[in-house]
Design a protein around this motif. Structure first.
Motif, PDB file in Angstrom:
ATOM      1  N   UNK A  36     -24.167   8.874 -20.777  1.00  0.00           N
ATOM      2  CA  UNK A  36     -23.480   7.368 -21.457  1.00  0.00           C
ATOM      3  C   UNK A  36     -23.091   7.810 -22.642  1.00  0.00           C
ATOM      4  N   UNK A  37     -21.827   6.987 -23.110  1.00  0.00           N
ATOM      5  CA  UNK A  37     -21.110   7.686 -24.220  1.00  0.00           C
ATOM      6  C   UNK A  37     -21.815   6.829 -25.319  1.00  0.00           C
ATOM      7  N   UNK A  38     -21.436   7.529 -26.466  1.00  0.00           N
ATOM      8  CA  UNK A  38     -21.949   7.202 -27.871  1.00  0.00           C
ATOM      9  C   UNK A  38     -20.838   5.862 -28.256  1.00  0.00           C
ATOM     10  N   UNK A  39     -20.839   5.204 -29.437  1.00  0.00           N
ATOM     11  CA  UNK A  39     -19.969   4.360 -29.833  1.00  0.00           C
ATOM     12  C   UNK A  39     -18.622   4.585 -29.612  1.00  0.00           C
ATOM     13  N   UNK A  40     -17.624   4.075 -29.174  1.00  0.00           N
ATOM     14  CA  UNK A  40     -16.427   4.755 -29.107  1.00  0.00           C
ATOM     15  C   UNK A  40     -15.234   3.558 -29.319  1.00  0.00           C
ATOM     16  N   UNK A  41     -14.096   4.101 -29.584  1.00  0.00           N
ATOM     17  CA  UNK A  41     -12.901   3.182 -29.854  1.00  0.00           C
ATOM     18  C   UNK A  41     -11.859   4.049 -29.177  1.00  0.00           C
ATOM     19  N   UNK A  42     -11.035   3.548 -27.948  1.00  0.00           N
ATOM     20  CA  UNK A  42     -10.153   4.213 -27.454  1.00  0.00           C
ATOM     21  C   UNK A  42      -8.852   3.344 -27.265  1.00  0.00           C
ATOM     22  N   UNK A  43      -7.679   3.949 -27.385  1.00  0.00           N
ATOM     23  CA  UNK A  43      -6.365   3.155 -27.041  1.00  0.00           C
ATOM     24  C   UNK A  43      -5.547   3.992 -26.112  1.00  0.00           C
ATOM     25  N   UNK A  44      -4.708   3.469 -25.567  1.00  0.00           N
ATOM     26  CA  UNK A  44      -3.741   3.860 -24.545  1.00  0.00           C
ATOM     27  C   UNK A  44      -2.565   3.240 -24.337  1.00  0.00           C
ATOM     28  N   UNK A  45      -1.214   3.751 -24.358  1.00  0.00           N
ATOM     29  CA  UNK A  45      -0.138   3.264 -24.065  1.00  0.00           C
ATOM     30  C   UNK A  45       0.446   3.957 -23.041  1.00  0.00           C
ATOM     31  N   UNK A  46       0.889   3.252 -21.989  1.00  0.00           N
ATOM     32  CA  UNK A  46       1.432   3.912 -20.506  1.00  0.00           C
ATOM     33  C   UNK A  46       2.700   3.464 -20.200  1.00  0.00           C
ATOM     34  N   UNK A  47       3.861   4.251 -19.660  1.00  0.00           N
ATOM     35  CA  UNK A  47       4.792   3.851 -18.982  1.00  0.00           C
ATOM     36  C   UNK A  47       4.928   3.981 -17.503  1.00  0.00           C
ATOM     37  N   UNK A  48       5.273   3.435 -16.516  1.00  0.00           N
ATOM     38  CA  UNK A  48       5.220   3.721 -15.255  1.00  0.00           C
ATOM     39  C   UNK A  48       6.710   3.353 -14.732  1.00  0.00           C
ATOM     40  N   UNK A  49       7.177   4.185 -14.007  1.00  0.00           N
ATOM     41  CA  UNK A  49       8.426   4.036 -13.001  1.00  0.00           C
ATOM     42  C   UNK A  49       8.347   4.347 -11.483  1.00  0.00           C
ATOM     43  N   UNK A  50       8.544   3.307 -10.825  1.00  0.00           N
ATOM     44  CA  UNK A  50       8.038   3.574  -9.214  1.00  0.00           C
ATOM     45  C   UNK A  50       9.307   3.405  -8.471  1.00  0.00           C
ATOM     46  N   UNK A  69      10.379  -9.615  14.933  1.00  0.00           N
ATOM     47  CA  UNK A  69      11.359  -9.724  14.116  1.00  0.00           C
ATOM     48  C   UNK A  69      11.232  -8.526  13.278  1.00  0.00           C
ATOM     49  N   UNK A  70      11.941  -8.051  12.384  1.00  0.00           N
ATOM     50  CA  UNK A  70      11.500  -6.680  11.618  1.00  0.00           C
ATOM     51  C   UNK A  70      12.264  -6.780  10.513  1.00  0.00           C
ATOM     52  N   UNK A  71      12.058  -6.136   9.505  1.00  0.00           N
ATOM     53  CA  UNK A  71      12.542  -5.997   8.073  1.00  0.00           C
ATOM     54  C   UNK A  71      12.222  -4.660   7.222  1.00  0.00           C
ATOM     55  N   UNK A  72      13.363  -4.304   6.458  1.00  0.00           N
ATOM     56  CA  UNK A  72      12.816  -3.192   5.723  1.00  0.00           C
ATOM     57  C   UNK A  72      13.471  -3.414   4.146  1.00  0.00           C
ATOM     58  N   UNK A  73      12.631  -2.593   3.162  1.00  0.00           N
ATOM     59  CA  UNK A  73      12.880  -2.926   1.688  1.00  0.00           C
ATOM     60  C   UNK A  73      12.838  -1.944   0.905  1.00  0.00           C
ATOM     61  N   UNK A  74      13.431  -1.949  -0.128  1.00  0.00           N
ATOM     62  CA  UNK A  74      13.468  -0.605  -1.026  1.00  0.00           C
ATOM     63  C   UNK A  74      13.686  -1.180  -2.350  1.00  0.00           C
ATOM     64  N   UNK A  75      12.582  -0.623  -3.200  1.00  0.00           N
ATOM     65  CA  UNK A  75      12.402  -1.303  -4.516  1.00  0.00           C
ATOM     66  C   UNK A  75      12.822   0.117  -5.874  1.00  0.00           C
ATOM     67  N   UNK A 104      13.374  -4.861  -9.850  1.00  0.00           N
ATOM     68  CA  UNK A 104      14.536  -5.097  -9.099  1.00  0.00           C
ATOM     69  C   UNK A 104      14.152  -4.521  -7.816  1.00  0.00           C
ATOM     70  N   UNK A 105      14.561  -5.458  -6.583  1.00  0.00           N
ATOM     71  CA  UNK A 105      14.185  -5.429  -5.250  1.00  0.00           C
ATOM     72  C   UNK A 105      15.501  -5.680  -4.445  1.00  0.00           C
ATOM     73  N   UNK A 106      15.392  -5.136  -3.285  1.00  0.00           N
ATOM     74  CA  UNK A 106      16.561  -5.264  -2.177  1.00  0.00           C
ATOM     75  C   UNK A 106      16.059  -5.160  -0.932  1.00  0.00           C
ATOM     76  N   UNK A 107      16.164  -6.525  -0.249  1.00  0.00           N
ATOM     77  CA  UNK A 107      15.408  -6.677   1.149  1.00  0.00           C
ATOM     78  C   UNK A 107      16.826  -6.698   2.153  1.00  0.00           C
ATOM     79  N   UNK A 108      16.312  -6.127   3.416  1.00  0.00           N
ATOM     80  CA  UNK A 108      17.418  -6.363   4.650  1.00  0.00           C
ATOM     81  C   UNK A 108      16.598  -6.643   5.742  1.00  0.00           C
ATOM     82  N   UNK A 109      16.823  -7.722   6.492  1.00  0.00           N
ATOM     83  CA  UNK A 109      16.271  -8.296   7.847  1.00  0.00           C
ATOM     84  C   UNK A 109      17.147  -7.976   8.874  1.00  0.00           C
TER      85      UNK A 109
END
Length: 452
Positions: A36-50, A69-75, A104-109
């Protein structure tokens, strides 16, 4: 038949992995689950690109007619920026989180339609567990979020909407889930020092626990200069090992090993423990919808909703050896919502019970890599009072993926998911029954940068 086979595969995965990894192993008498952890303070800053895509085939049954029917999509640029602050003591666990997510998203059916979508969401939450006893706690949480959406279709025109949600939660619970990644890092350090012939003896169970607590504590110090912080951390750990007289030498192999394990030994979160909770939440929602269809005038509506929800939940985490991790959760929700159209003052009262079951098996072959498989089952039902229609949804998912740290701050991720979706709905206006079955295959790639 396909649904039964899919469910069987999920059950086999759950049973096999649980049986195979049910035994708890230790390191010189020290178990990760006991830390178990002792008393702590933690911060985090995260950037995601998908980047991710989806290909789907649909079979819809409507009044005994079958439609395919069918569909395809790319993000692209599915970006997330998040900040979190954690304060963890024996008496209280408090988390503040802020997030921003545009995409931003693009869909084609299959029938030629295309759709361009820009969405964004912003949110903040403050979650607290106040322990009035080592085993029992009271929960109080607050969250506020906003979601916006802009759609443009080559067939239907433009649609815009905005949604604001507020939720406050109070509850009670039993248990605690501890972060054990500092203990895991401790064992990594000792393992590597031993492999390089630097340790003169093995540390005892109590010494390992004490060493892990020191690691958690030294990370908690605050420095304006990160370089000075790293010097203090390495110096503190070096002094402790020398004080315990466990080093046979302190040459270059010792310091390079210590530095490498300090940089990369705590990259992944590992947890241990169990929590049972009961929560109730008032709900407030405001929604604005605007549509400019190709064949009609613009539509502009505003809605206001209020209600409440109750939740029963159980979460369980168990590390097995240094390389494996079980995570399991189950929750049951029931809520209601009064929905009002501000233009015509019409009210509707809806009910929405929900159930969810999740299991994840993680494998950590080294300090930089995590491979996992997971499965989930969700069922939801919604019905409006005094209306004959209803909607029932069942979702079964089997997926997996991996994460790899190129450096301490840069993470690459990939995932694959197979989802079986079934919806049964009855239309309130004409009593039509509609069944939908989707089998979706999703893949994704993500690059994440952690500022701190």
């Amino acid at each position: 038949m396909k649904k039964n086979v899919f469910l069987s595969l999920v059950v086999i995965l759950l049973i096999t992995s649980t049986n195979f990894l049910s035994a708890q192993s230790d390191y010189n008498g020290f178990n990760l689950k006991d830390y178990y952890t002792p008393d702590i303070v933690r911060n985090s800053l995260e950037f995601n690109l998908s980047l991710y895509g989806n290909s789907s085939n649909y079979i819809n049954l409507l009044d005994n007619e079958t439609y395919r029917s069918s569909s395809s999509e790319f993000h692209l640029n599915n970006t997330n920026i998040s900040f979190s602050n954690l304060k963890n003591t024996r008496k209280k666990i408090s988390t503040i989180g802020l997030g921003l997510n545009p995409s931003l998203d693009y869909y084609k059916y299959s029938h030629g339609d295309t759709l361009f979508t820009f969405t964004h969401s912003e949110g903040a939450h403050w979650d607290n567990r106040l322990y009035y006893n080592p085993k029992y706690f009271i929960t109080y949480n607050v969250s506020l979020s906003h979601n916006g959406n802009y759609d443009k279709s080559n067939v239907y025109g433009i649609n815009k909407n905005s949604n604001v949600n507020f939720r406050a939660t109070v509850g009670w619970g039993k248990g605690r889930i501890e972060s054990v990644k500092d203990a895991r890092q401790t064992i990594y350090i000792l393992d590597e020092l031993k492999k390089n012939g630097v340790l003169s003896r093995d540390m005892t169970k109590d010494e390992i626990f004490e060493f892990a607590q020191l690691i958690s504590t030294v990370k908690n110090k605050r420095f304006l200069d990160s370089r000075l912080h790293r010097i203090d951390e390495i110096t503190t750990i070096d002094n402790y090992l020398k004080k315990k007289d466990v080093l046979s030498n302190t040459d270059a192999a010792y310091f390079t090993t210590l530095y490498d394990m300090w940089e990369y030994g705590d990259l992944f979160d590992r947890n241990s423990g169990a929590v049972f909770s009961l929560n109730v939440s008032p709900l407030i929602n405001y929604q604005w919808d605007y549509s400019k269809l190709s064949s009609s005038d613009a539509l502009d509506n505003q809605y206001f909703a209020y209600g409440a929800a109750a939740e029963i939940g159980f979460n369980y985490s168990k590390p097995v050896k240094l390389n494996w991790q079980h995570d399991f959760s189950v929750n049951l929700d029931f809520g209601f919502e009064n929905y009002k159209n501000l233009k015509n003052t019409e009210f509707s009262l809806s009910y929405f019970p929900y159930g969810g079951l999740n299991y994840k098996l993680g494998y950590y072959p080294n300090t930089r890599t995590n491979i996992y498989v997971q499965t989930r089952y969700n069922v939801s039902y919604s019905k409006t009072k005094d209306v004959s229609g209803y909607e029932l949804n069942n979702v079964v998912n089997l997926g997996g993926g991996m994460n790899y740290y190129v450096s301490q701050n840069l993470r690459l991720s990939a995932d694959l998911n197979l989802t079986n979706f079934y919806r049964e709905a009855k239309s309130p206006d004409n009593n039509h029954f509609r069944n939908q079955k989707h089998l979706n295959f999703n893949y994704g790639f993500t690059m994440s940068y952690l500022f701190f």
